[in-house]
Motif scaffolding. Structure first.
Motif, PDB file in Angstrom:
ATOM      1  N   TYR A 146       0.560  -1.288   0.307  1.00 32.52           N
ATOM      2  CA  TYR A 146      -0.316  -0.289  -0.262  1.00 32.52           C
ATOM      3  C   TYR A 146       0.795   1.682   0.487  1.00 32.52           C
ATOM      4  CZ  TYR A 146      -4.304  -3.853   1.236  1.00 32.52           C
ATOM      5  OH  TYR A 146      -4.232  -4.587   0.979  1.00 32.52           O
ATOM      6  N   VAL A 161      -7.254  -7.409   0.592  1.00 33.00           N
ATOM      7  CA  VAL A 161      -7.736  -6.463  -0.145  1.00 33.00           C
ATOM      8  C   VAL A 161      -8.859  -6.729  -0.093  1.00 33.00           C
ATOM      9  CG1 VAL A 161      -7.616  -6.297  -2.684  1.00 33.00           C
ATOM     10  CG2 VAL A 161      -5.660  -7.476  -1.636  1.00 33.00           C
ATOM     11  N   ASN A 174      -5.783 -12.143  -3.697  1.00 35.07           N
ATOM     12  CA  ASN A 174      -6.380 -11.025  -2.420  1.00 35.07           C
ATOM     13  C   ASN A 174      -5.262 -11.306  -1.451  1.00 35.07           C
ATOM     14  OD1 ASN A 174      -9.063  -9.386  -1.657  1.00 35.07           O
ATOM     15  ND2 ASN A 174      -9.139 -11.140   0.473  1.00 35.07           N
ATOM     16  N   ALA A 191      -9.511  -1.595  -0.910  1.00 34.08           N
ATOM     17  CA  ALA A 191      -8.269  -1.474  -1.407  1.00 34.08           C
ATOM     18  C   ALA A 191      -7.603   0.586  -1.575  1.00 34.08           C
ATOM     19  CB  ALA A 191      -7.464  -2.387  -1.483  1.00 34.08           C
ATOM     20  N   GLY A 192      -8.636   0.454  -2.521  1.00 31.80           N
ATOM     21  CA  GLY A 192      -8.925   1.819  -3.691  1.00 31.80           C
ATOM     22  C   GLY A 192      -9.515   3.056  -2.427  1.00 31.80           C
ATOM     23  N   ARG A 212      -0.229   2.293  -7.509  1.00 29.41           N
ATOM     24  CA  ARG A 212      -1.102   1.399  -6.421  1.00 29.41           C
ATOM     25  C   ARG A 212      -2.442   1.198  -7.683  1.00 29.41           C
ATOM     26  NH1 ARG A 212       1.566  -1.885  -5.002  1.00 29.41           N
ATOM     27  NH2 ARG A 212       2.841  -0.982  -6.549  1.00 29.41           N
ATOM     28  N   LEU A 213      -3.270   2.043  -7.792  1.00 36.52           N
ATOM     29  CA  LEU A 213      -4.073   0.988  -7.676  1.00 36.52           C
ATOM     30  C   LEU A 213      -4.288   0.299  -9.202  1.00 36.52           C
ATOM     31  CD1 LEU A 213      -6.511   4.029  -8.089  1.00 36.52           C
ATOM     32  CD2 LEU A 213      -6.353   2.445  -6.810  1.00 36.52           C
ATOM     33  N   LEU A 216      -3.272  -2.932  -8.407  1.00 38.22           N
ATOM     34  CA  LEU A 216      -4.522  -3.298  -7.631  1.00 38.22           C
ATOM     35  C   LEU A 216      -5.569  -4.314  -8.645  1.00 38.22           C
ATOM     36  CD1 LEU A 216      -6.574  -1.125  -5.402  1.00 38.22           C
ATOM     37  CD2 LEU A 216      -5.502  -3.134  -4.775  1.00 38.22           C
ATOM     38  N   ASP A 217      -5.795  -3.426 -10.070  1.00 40.42           N
ATOM     39  CA  ASP A 217      -5.867  -3.978 -10.935  1.00 40.42           C
ATOM     40  C   ASP A 217      -5.212  -5.515 -11.360  1.00 40.42           C
ATOM     41  OD1 ASP A 217      -8.208  -2.505 -11.163  1.00 40.42           O
ATOM     42  OD2 ASP A 217      -7.116  -0.971 -13.045  1.00 40.42           O
ATOM     43  N   ALA A 220      -5.945  -8.641  -9.353  1.00 38.92           N
ATOM     44  CA  ALA A 220      -7.726  -8.771  -9.280  1.00 38.92           C
ATOM     45  C   ALA A 220      -7.034 -10.037 -10.684  1.00 38.92           C
ATOM     46  CB  ALA A 220      -8.295  -8.018  -9.147  1.00 38.92           C
TER      47      ALA A 220
END
Length: 246
Positions: A146, A161, A174, A191-192, A212-213, A216-217, A220
């Motif tokens: 993060y 997450v 996750n 998380a976002g 970071r975003l 996250l994608d 996932a």
């Protein structure tokens, strides 16, 4: 459910000689586990209902470190979280000999973590053994997923997450390695939203937030695979995306 009479001397030796060093318990981890064990299994109860405030008061420690320790013990499968509500937690407190991660061929495995033969990477529970948990930490290369701060091995946490209270799985998609501060602050936040909070707190730059975003994608979608040995194959290397943090 009543326990058979426990051998307190053997239990304490297993706790001090095996559980604490192998799972790298902090002072607070040790105190929390000992306190919960005393009020559950040593009193003949498998499950214990408690609040963080009750636990912190009984240990004479502030609530923040106690909450973090409880989360670490759940992540390590030392405690099994049965229920969590505003009124408190219901957990099963496991004895040292019941904790899978410290059984033979658990924490002492050499080489990369191995996915059980009957499971695929997608089906694997990455909290199940220490080598699998270490594979998640290794994927982040010593950085908090993060805030991107470098963290020591002893200060690493695993975070869901999608929180477990929202049916988040123990999948590599996750679970992330993070610092204790982020683990404590994120709690059940999306998380976002947590990453955007870090940006507002000036813990991340605009470029880091975007990265970071994007990570996250990638997580996932299964692009950030940990290095594990699949049955009958060589360990899969980290994909290109797994080496990038921005």
């Amino acid at each position: 459910m009543k326990n058979k009479k426990l051998n307190a001397e053997l239990l304490w030796k297993q706790f001090e000689d095996i559980l604490v060093p192998r799972l790298r318990f902090s002072v607070v981890d040790r105190a929390v586990y000992s306190h919960l064990l005393r009020h559950s299994r040593l009193e003949g109860k498998l499950r214990l209902h408690f609040s963080i405030a009750w636990l912190a008061c009984g240990m004479c420690v502030s609530g923040g470190p106690v909450r973090q320790a409880v989360r670490r013990l759940v992540d390590l499968s030392v405690l099994r979280l049965v229920e969590r509500t505003k009124a408190g937690h219901v957990v099963e407190v496991r004895l040292p000999g019941e904790i899978r991660a410290i059984r033979p061929n658990g924490t002492d495995e050499r080489g990369p973590a191995r996915v059980p033969r009957a499971a695929s990477l997608e089906e694997t529970d990455f909290l199940k053994t220490k080598p699998l948990r270490d594979a998640i930490h290794a994927r982040e290369r010593g950085l908090c997923f993060y805030c991107l701060r470098r963290i020591t091995r002893a200060a690493q946490c695993l975070d869901h997450v999608v929180p477990r209270v929202e049916s988040g799985r123990n999948s590599y998609r996750n679970l992330v390695s993070c610092c204790q501060e982020c683990n404590s602050h994120k709690r059940e936040s999306a998380a976002g939203d947590f990453l955007r909070w870090l940006y507002r707190e000036r813990r991340l730059t605009a470029a880091e937030l975007t990265g970071r975003l994007r990570a996250l994608d990638a997580l996932a979608s299964g692009k950030l695979r940990p290095a594990v040995a699949l049955p009958g194959r060589q360990p899969n290397p980290l994909p290109r995306e797994g080496r990038l943090h921005n």
